[in-house]
Scaffold this motif. Structure first.
Motif, PDB file in Angstrom:
ATOM      1  N   ILE A 291     -50.651 -44.035  -0.729  1.00 26.25           N
ATOM      2  CA  ILE A 291     -49.803 -42.912  -1.135  1.00 26.25           C
ATOM      3  C   ILE A 291     -49.285 -42.168   0.084  1.00 26.25           C
ATOM      4  CG2 ILE A 291     -49.751 -40.737  -2.403  1.00 26.25           C
ATOM      5  CD1 ILE A 291     -49.813 -43.129  -4.190  1.00 26.25           C
ATOM      6  N   LEU A 292     -50.143 -41.994   1.094  1.00 27.23           N
ATOM      7  CA  LEU A 292     -49.725 -41.286   2.297  1.00 27.23           C
ATOM      8  C   LEU A 292     -48.619 -42.046   3.026  1.00 27.23           C
ATOM      9  CD1 LEU A 292     -50.217 -38.856   4.137  1.00 27.23           C
ATOM     10  CD2 LEU A 292     -51.928 -40.209   5.356  1.00 27.23           C
ATOM     11  N   SER A 293     -48.724 -43.370   3.107  1.00 26.33           N
ATOM     12  CA  SER A 293     -47.664 -44.160   3.748  1.00 26.33           C
ATOM     13  C   SER A 293     -46.349 -44.045   2.990  1.00 26.33           C
ATOM     14  CB  SER A 293     -48.089 -45.625   3.837  1.00 26.33           C
ATOM     15  OG  SER A 293     -49.148 -45.802   4.744  1.00 26.33           O
ATOM     16  N   LEU A 294     -46.408 -44.060   1.658  1.00 24.83           N
ATOM     17  CA  LEU A 294     -45.187 -43.901   0.871  1.00 24.83           C
ATOM     18  C   LEU A 294     -44.576 -42.520   1.060  1.00 24.83           C
ATOM     19  CD1 LEU A 294     -46.266 -45.666  -2.458  1.00 24.83           C
ATOM     20  CD2 LEU A 294     -44.805 -46.580  -0.631  1.00 24.83           C
ATOM     21  N   GLU A 295     -45.426 -41.505   1.200  1.00 21.57           N
ATOM     22  CA  GLU A 295     -44.907 -40.163   1.437  1.00 21.57           C
ATOM     23  C   GLU A 295     -44.171 -40.084   2.772  1.00 21.57           C
ATOM     24  OE1 GLU A 295     -48.168 -37.505   1.091  1.00 21.57           O
ATOM     25  OE2 GLU A 295     -48.146 -37.471  -1.103  1.00 21.57           O
ATOM     26  N   TYR A 296     -44.674 -40.770   3.784  1.00 20.86           N
ATOM     27  CA  TYR A 296     -43.991 -40.761   5.077  1.00 20.86           C
ATOM     28  C   TYR A 296     -42.646 -41.472   4.995  1.00 20.86           C
ATOM     29  CZ  TYR A 296     -47.441 -38.505   8.012  1.00 20.86           C
ATOM     30  OH  TYR A 296     -48.249 -37.565   8.591  1.00 20.86           O
ATOM     31  N   LEU A 297     -42.567 -42.541   4.228  1.00 18.05           N
ATOM     32  CA  LEU A 297     -41.275 -43.186   4.027  1.00 18.05           C
ATOM     33  C   LEU A 297     -40.304 -42.250   3.302  1.00 18.05           C
ATOM     34  CD1 LEU A 297     -42.306 -46.835   3.065  1.00 18.05           C
ATOM     35  CD2 LEU A 297     -41.233 -46.069   5.181  1.00 18.05           C
ATOM     36  N   ALA A 298     -40.825 -41.505   2.327  1.00 19.99           N
ATOM     37  CA  ALA A 298     -39.978 -40.539   1.628  1.00 19.99           C
ATOM     38  C   ALA A 298     -39.491 -39.451   2.583  1.00 19.99           C
ATOM     39  CB  ALA A 298     -40.739 -39.925   0.456  1.00 19.99           C
ATOM     40  N   MET A 299     -40.328 -39.044   3.515  1.00 20.93           N
ATOM     41  CA  MET A 299     -39.931 -38.001   4.470  1.00 20.93           C
ATOM     42  C   MET A 299     -38.711 -38.404   5.274  1.00 20.93           C
ATOM     43  SD  MET A 299     -43.631 -36.876   6.016  1.00 20.93           S
ATOM     44  CE  MET A 299     -45.017 -36.489   4.939  1.00 20.93           C
ATOM     45  N   ILE A 300     -38.740 -39.618   5.835  1.00 14.04           N
ATOM     46  CA  ILE A 300     -37.640 -40.006   6.723  1.00 14.04           C
ATOM     47  C   ILE A 300     -36.375 -40.332   5.933  1.00 14.04           C
ATOM     48  CG2 ILE A 300     -39.240 -40.797   8.491  1.00 14.04           C
ATOM     49  CD1 ILE A 300     -38.667 -43.648   7.632  1.00 14.04           C
ATOM     50  N   VAL A 301     -36.522 -40.778   4.687  1.00 14.28           N
ATOM     51  CA  VAL A 301     -35.334 -41.054   3.877  1.00 14.28           C
ATOM     52  C   VAL A 301     -34.684 -39.743   3.440  1.00 14.28           C
ATOM     53  CG1 VAL A 301     -34.506 -42.041   1.717  1.00 14.28           C
ATOM     54  CG2 VAL A 301     -36.129 -43.303   3.113  1.00 14.28           C
ATOM     55  N   ILE A 302     -35.488 -38.793   2.981  1.00 15.41           N
ATOM     56  CA  ILE A 302     -34.942 -37.510   2.531  1.00 15.41           C
ATOM     57  C   ILE A 302     -34.354 -36.739   3.696  1.00 15.41           C
ATOM     58  CG2 ILE A 302     -35.548 -35.270   1.536  1.00 15.41           C
ATOM     59  CD1 ILE A 302     -37.611 -36.714  -0.178  1.00 15.41           C
ATOM     60  N   GLY A 303     -35.066 -36.708   4.825  1.00 19.05           N
ATOM     61  CA  GLY A 303     -34.573 -35.949   5.969  1.00 19.05           C
ATOM     62  C   GLY A 303     -33.380 -36.593   6.644  1.00 19.05           C
ATOM     63  N   GLY A 304     -33.409 -37.891   6.817  1.00 15.48           N
ATOM     64  CA  GLY A 304     -32.317 -38.592   7.503  1.00 15.48           C
ATOM     65  C   GLY A 304     -32.861 -39.639   8.439  1.00 15.48           C
ATOM     66  N   LEU A 305     -32.474 -40.891   8.241  1.00 15.69           N
ATOM     67  CA  LEU A 305     -32.966 -41.984   9.067  1.00 15.69           C
ATOM     68  C   LEU A 305     -32.383 -41.897  10.469  1.00 15.69           C
ATOM     69  CD1 LEU A 305     -32.752 -44.939   6.522  1.00 15.69           C
ATOM     70  CD2 LEU A 305     -34.813 -43.837   7.364  1.00 15.69           C
ATOM     71  N   GLY A 306     -33.234 -42.156  11.462  1.00 19.95           N
ATOM     72  CA  GLY A 306     -32.785 -42.193  12.850  1.00 19.95           C
ATOM     73  C   GLY A 306     -32.560 -40.847  13.480  1.00 19.95           C
ATOM     74  N   SER A 307     -33.040 -39.773  12.885  1.00 17.68           N
ATOM     75  CA  SER A 307     -32.798 -38.424  13.394  1.00 17.68           C
ATOM     76  C   SER A 307     -34.127 -37.690  13.539  1.00 17.68           C
ATOM     77  CB  SER A 307     -31.874 -37.653  12.438  1.00 17.68           C
ATOM     78  OG  SER A 307     -31.851 -36.285  12.741  1.00 17.68           O
ATOM     79  N   VAL A 308     -34.319 -37.049  14.694  1.00 16.56           N
ATOM     80  CA  VAL A 308     -35.534 -36.263  14.907  1.00 16.56           C
ATOM     81  C   VAL A 308     -35.547 -35.052  13.983  1.00 16.56           C
ATOM     82  CG1 VAL A 308     -36.826 -34.918  16.596  1.00 16.56           C
ATOM     83  CG2 VAL A 308     -35.755 -37.056  17.288  1.00 16.56           C
ATOM     84  N   ALA A 309     -34.418 -34.362  13.891  1.00 23.73           N
ATOM     85  CA  ALA A 309     -34.326 -33.213  12.989  1.00 23.73           C
ATOM     86  C   ALA A 309     -34.539 -33.633  11.543  1.00 23.73           C
ATOM     87  CB  ALA A 309     -32.977 -32.522  13.148  1.00 23.73           C
ATOM     88  N   GLY A 310     -34.037 -34.812  11.177  1.00 21.43           N
ATOM     89  CA  GLY A 310     -34.236 -35.294   9.820  1.00 21.43           C
ATOM     90  C   GLY A 310     -35.695 -35.551   9.507  1.00 21.43           C
ATOM     91  N   ALA A 311     -36.442 -36.073  10.479  1.00 21.25           N
ATOM     92  CA  ALA A 311     -37.873 -36.291  10.263  1.00 21.25           C
ATOM     93  C   ALA A 311     -38.604 -34.978  10.045  1.00 21.25           C
ATOM     94  CB  ALA A 311     -38.468 -37.037  11.457  1.00 21.25           C
ATOM     95  N   VAL A 312     -38.247 -33.953  10.796  1.00 22.84           N
ATOM     96  CA  VAL A 312     -38.898 -32.651  10.648  1.00 22.84           C
ATOM     97  C   VAL A 312     -38.556 -32.022   9.303  1.00 22.84           C
ATOM     98  CG1 VAL A 312     -39.085 -30.330  11.627  1.00 22.84           C
ATOM     99  CG2 VAL A 312     -38.948 -32.313  13.147  1.00 22.84           C
ATOM    100  N   ILE A 313     -37.277 -32.080   8.917  1.00 21.40           N
ATOM    101  CA  ILE A 313     -36.862 -31.487   7.641  1.00 21.40           C
ATOM    102  C   ILE A 313     -37.500 -32.228   6.473  1.00 21.40           C
ATOM    103  CG2 ILE A 313     -34.877 -31.080   6.144  1.00 21.40           C
ATOM    104  CD1 ILE A 313     -33.216 -30.666   8.671  1.00 21.40           C
ATOM    105  N   GLY A 314     -37.491 -33.546   6.530  1.00 25.22           N
ATOM    106  CA  GLY A 314     -38.100 -34.322   5.449  1.00 25.22           C
ATOM    107  C   GLY A 314     -39.591 -34.097   5.343  1.00 25.22           C
TER     108      GLY A 314
END
Length: 407
Positions: A291-314
């Motif tokens: 579940i934790l791994s899936l949550e991390y995938l959700a973070m980068i997709v919601i925030g924005g792939l390939g972006s540092v700011a997107g990872a933080v926001i997600g």
């Protein structure tokens, strides 16, 4: 011979001198005048003073978000920038968390388990735990360098099952199902534990102290990742993601870059695991599951792939959502406190950010980080009337071939 009237040919118009390049000082002044700069300064000041005003619940929620953001930055470099799907990110978080607990802890007996500990200085144990997570990623990096897409995702998924088996059964290292206690961090003689320290008439406990540790770790992690993505390694990673064959033809060592980014992502996950262990003050094997791994995938997709700011926001979106639902479960419809028979806050949050993933993929491929930049770029209007195109050399009809020729 009659007088000849010859019109003088118009002199060619001198090309306009190029505008002087802006000086270094002017560029810095212009950056200071940008609204984004003011927003960053105000946000940084707000983050620094929050421990003086927020209670322990919200400080812990913020620390969870910081730890998640560090791990999401590492996963975003691997998946978003390089195009390598990883489902085993939680495994490397567990390596960092348990590595710190074993390296910094002392041998003791807890819950029927004789726990092993090396008793190293906690600051050194934290560094070694991050390196240990990187070493674990290095052992897997030959596979990561040769597999891609769903094949790598399935291979990394095996790490979750292996890790869960080890965490539950290696009782002398992990403490079994009940986990083991985490020693508090001690740096320069200052211990980040629950011993209260009064600062400006505000008692500082472990959460208030760790807040600044988390901010420093997140800032350094974000700056380093930003430098990597904006430099030559980042261009090579994007080339591998977009077209690996073309990248190899251009001289990019594809397998080496994939393996190196996998190790770097593992170290980011290890740092996130150390911070999570310090905040939780106890490591529990069940937390580091699929579940934790899936949550991390959700973070980068919601925030924005390939972006540092997107990872933080997600990371902030996915991590803080269940905390908000838990805190306000009495006021929210269809959400009730855990164990009362209704929809639990954790389940409600998963439904919501699952819907957010679908909405982002369909309507906002750049993620939440690109939401403010999703506006059409209009070409700048020219100053003054539309200038006609003039040739630098006058036309033949404007000047005679010989000055003495009749017009």
């Amino acid at each position: 011979m009659s007088d000849t009237t010859s019109e003088a040919a118009p002199a060619p118009e001198a090309p306009a001198a190029p505008a002087p390049a802006p000086t270094r000082g002017e560029g810095f002044t212009e950056r200071l005048r940008r609204p984004r700069t003011y927003a960053v300064l105000i946000g940084s000041l707000l983050l620094l003073v929050l421990p003086f005003y927020l209670d322990r619940f919200w400080l812990q929620a913020g620390l969870f978000a910081m730890a998640a953001a560090i791990g999401a930055i590492g996963l975003n470099m691997l998946t978003g920038a390089t195009g390598q799907l990883s489902m085993g990110h939680a495994f490397f978080l567990a390596v960092g968390a348990y590595g710190y607990s074993v390296l910094a802890g002392v041998s003791s007996t807890e819950n029927g388990h004789t726990l092993t500990g090396l008793g190293l200085p906690t600051w050194l144990a934290a560094i070694l735990a991050v390196l240990l997570a990187g070493a674990a990623g290095g052992l897997f990096s030959p596979i990561a360098g040769r597999l891609r897409g769903a094949y790598l995702g399935i291979a990394t998924l095996a790490l979750i099952f292996i890790g869960q088996h080890v965490l539950f059964n290696a009782g002398s290292l992990t403490g079994g199902y009940n986990g083991r206690a985490v020693p508090p961090l001690s740096l320069f003689g200052f211990t980040f534990d629950d011993t209260e320290v009064v600062v400006a008439a505000v008692p500082f406990g472990s959460s208030e102290k760790l807040w600044y540790v988390g901010l420093a770790a997140l800032l350094l992690s974000a700056l380093f990742a930003r430098g990597v993505l904006r430099g030559r390694p980042g261009r090579a990673m994007n080339a591998i993601r977009d077209h690996r064959i073309a990248a190899g033809v251009m001289g990019v060592p594809v397998a080496r870059y994939r393996a190196g980014v996998f190790v770097l992502s593992s170290m980011y996950a290890g740092l996130a695991g150390v911070l999570l262990a310090l905040v939780f003050q106890r490591t529990v094997p069940e937390y580091f599951g699929m579940i934790l791994s899936l949550e991390y995938l959700a973070m980068i997709v919601i925030g924005g792939l390939g972006s540092v700011a997107g990872a933080v926001i997600g990371a902030a979106f996915v991590t803080l959502l269940p905390q908000v639902f838990t805190h306000y479960s009495d006021s929210l419809p269809l959400v009730s406190a855990p164990g009362t028979g209704g929809l639990a806050p954790g389940e409600a949050s998963r439904y919501l950010y699952g819907a957010a993933v679908v909405a982002v993929v369909l309507f906002l491929p750049g993620g939440l980080a690109r939401l403010g930049l999703a506006r059409a770029k209009k070409p700048a209007a020219p100053n003054g009337p539309k200038a006609t195109k003039r040739s630098a050399v006058p036309k033949q009809s404007q000047a005679p071939k010989n000055p003495g020729e009749k017009s």
